[in-house]
Design an enzyme around this catalytic site. Structure first.
Site, PDB file in Angstrom:
ATOM      1  N   GLU A  66       6.985 -25.286   7.148  1.00 22.58           N
ATOM      2  CA  GLU A  66       6.967 -23.912   8.286  1.00 22.58           C
ATOM      3  C   GLU A  66       8.229 -24.301   9.198  1.00 22.58           C
ATOM      4  O   GLU A  66       7.188 -24.508  10.429  1.00 22.58           O
ATOM      5  CB  GLU A  66       5.229 -23.583   8.573  1.00 22.58           C
ATOM      6  N   GLU A  93      -9.154 -18.030   5.930  1.00 21.61           N
ATOM      7  CA  GLU A  93      -7.926 -18.309   5.994  1.00 21.61           C
ATOM      8  C   GLU A  93      -7.114 -16.592   5.583  1.00 21.61           C
ATOM      9  O   GLU A  93      -7.347 -15.671   6.089  1.00 21.61           O
ATOM     10  CB  GLU A  93      -6.544 -19.078   5.938  1.00 21.61           C
ATOM     11  N   ASP A 120      -0.041 -19.976  -1.047  1.00 25.45           N
ATOM     12  CA  ASP A 120      -0.915 -20.940   0.178  1.00 25.45           C
ATOM     13  C   ASP A 120      -2.542 -20.462   0.451  1.00 25.45           C
ATOM     14  O   ASP A 120      -2.286 -19.585   0.938  1.00 25.45           O
ATOM     15  CB  ASP A 120       0.062 -20.086   1.318  1.00 25.45           C
TER      16      ASP A 120
END
Length: 483
Positions: A310, A411, A383
């Site tokens: 990332e 998340e 993820d």
């Protein structure tokens, strides 16, 4: 005149009602701060049994010396917990350590020697005629045994029938705080960071000690204090006294402190022209930083690194492998600690299927990492998705220690506004069979588990009382995946 007299009568009635309310018992709603360490007063037969037992807390000679702060912490917790279960808890701000009272009362005996490192935490709780004895090979045995005893008593168990013999399934049971120095928490839904780096080291918030208590009570023994998208400031001399103050406060609860290290720190704050892991000046810089940290914090846990993922810097920026990058930091740390290297290597420019990127990059490196390097692998290959299979790296790297990374903060599961209990998700992953090496839980047993924490500065720590259950469940499963 009649109207005036009526008004006076009404006022007198109102005053009488208010006086009655003032004299009535005050009902207080719990705000969630105490988490599962509430030690709610017992009732009925459970209360009668504990009242009849009502032990004194007695560390054996040598176990409560000035250097054994762990056993001291265990004794404090037992005194606090038993008093509360009997309905006589001191105020939250009362942190005094009562004198040890030895009389004809039954006793809880803490019998744990002081050894370097504290031991692995295995413990035995044995009920005898007029005592309960907590013992094990090191001082951490008394700490974990004390919390286990209080857990049993809080469930109403008969003190005279207790017989516990436990050991942790894996050595490292960690929380990863994704907190930044400015107080922001990445993927945080529970307020700002609990770390006030501006006030440290001069002022340590009491909340950090209660954080250590809560973690120790469920078997957590390590905390990474900053975000994986790491600020290089944590490696500077300015931050070492701050980190030391936190580590010192956590030591009595068996919590080792770790930090996320930014791979480019030799350039960012070290004044070097490169962060190439094979450059001798870079290697010397990492060694000097590790030495400075260990001089201040002898039990410093080590570094967690997110690299070439990332947009974060990493060894591939210099055409080096992940193993070459990790080994440079691992040799700086040496036998004093570990380097935890995250296997999350998502790159938008990589045309490989995202689910295969980590597999393709890391499997060829199996056996090439130094022995104090651990790969931290997310529970699934994407993820932290609500549903995904176990990560294919589990079972594919038999010559490398692998660590399970789960996400306690939700998340992709409604953040803090949706109620989701995560233990079944983790249990499904841990129990999945990877092939001849057994289950995921068996693959990670030599290393451990890390959970991305859901804690913050909200009074209830996690945004809601319900979300505390996920923090609790993660710690308990890291201690024993078979629960």
């Amino acid at each position: 005149m009649i109207m005036g007299r009526g008004l006076v009568n009404r006022l007198l009635a109102l005053c009488a009602a208010l006086a009655a309310l003032a004299c009535a018992p005050v009902a207080q709603a719990e705000d969630g701060y105490k988490l599962w360490l509430r030690y709610v007063p017992l009732e009925g037969e459970a209360l009668k049994r504990l009242q009849a037992f009502n032990p004194s807390i007695v560390p054996v000679a040598g176990s409560d010396g000035p250097d054994n702060t762990v056993v001291q912490a265990a004794a404090r917790e037992l005194r606090r917990g038993v008093a509360s279960l009997l309905g006589a808890q001191p105020g939250e701000g009362d942190r005094r350590t009562p004198e040890i009272i030895v009389d004809d009362r039954p006793s809880v005996v803490l019998d744990c020697p002081t050894i370097p490192g504290g031991g692995d935490g295995r413990f035995t709780v044995e009920a005898r005629a007029r005592e309960i004895r907590i013992h094990g090979p090191g001082q951490l045995s008394c700490l974990y045994g004390a919390f286990a005893l209080l857990r049993e008593l809080a469930l109403g168990r008969d003190p005279h029938s207790l017989d516990l013999d436990e050991h942790p399934a894996m050595p490292m049971r960690m929380l990863d705080n994704w907190d930044d120095p400015n107080g922001y928490v990445l993927r945080g839904y529970s307020g700002r960071s609990i770390y006030d780096w501006w006030k440290l080291p001069d002022h340590l918030d009491r909340r950090l000690i209660d954080y250590a208590r809560a973690n120790a009570s469920i078997g957590i023994n390590g905390v990474v204090v900053n975000s994986v998208n790491a600020s290089p400031q944590f490696l500077t001399d300015r931050y070492i006294p701050k980190l030391k103050r936190v580590a010192d406060a956590w030591r009595p609860y068996g919590i080792r402190l770790y930090i996320c290290a930014r791979f480019s720190a030799p350039k960012d704050v070290g004044g070097l022209p490169t962060a190439d892991p094979l450059d001798p000046s870079v290697q010397a810089w990492w060694k000097a930083r590790a030495d400075a940290l260990y001089a201040a914090i002898p039990d410093f846990g080590g570094f967690l690194v997110k690299a070439n993922s990332e947009g974060e810097p990493g060894p591939q920026d210099y055409h080096r492998t992940h193993a070459e990058g990790a080994n440079t930091l691992a040799r700086a740390v040496g036998e004093r600690g570990v380097v935890i290297w995250r296997a999350f290597v998502y790159s938008a420019e990589d045309k490989t299927d995202r689910a295969m990127q980590a597999y393709n990059e890391f499997v060829p490196l199996d056996g090439k990492f130094d022995k104090n390097v651990i790969l931290q692998v997310k529970n699934g290959p994407i993820d932290f998705q609500p549903r995904e299979p176990f990560h294919p790296l589990f079972g594919a790297m038999p010559h490398t220690r692998l660590m399970f990374e789960g996400q306690i903060t939700k998340e992709y599961l409604g953040q803090a506004t949706h109620l989701v209990y995560l233990a079944p998700l983790w249990t499904e992953g841990l129990n999945a069979r990877t092939g001849p090496d057994g289950t995921v839980a068996q693959v990670i047993a030599p290393a451990g588990m890390a959970g991305v924490a859901n804690t913050g500065s909200d009074r209830d720590w996690s945004g809601s009382h319900f979300n505390q259950a996920n923090w609790y469940a993660f710690g308990r499963l890291a201690w024993n995946p078979g629960l």
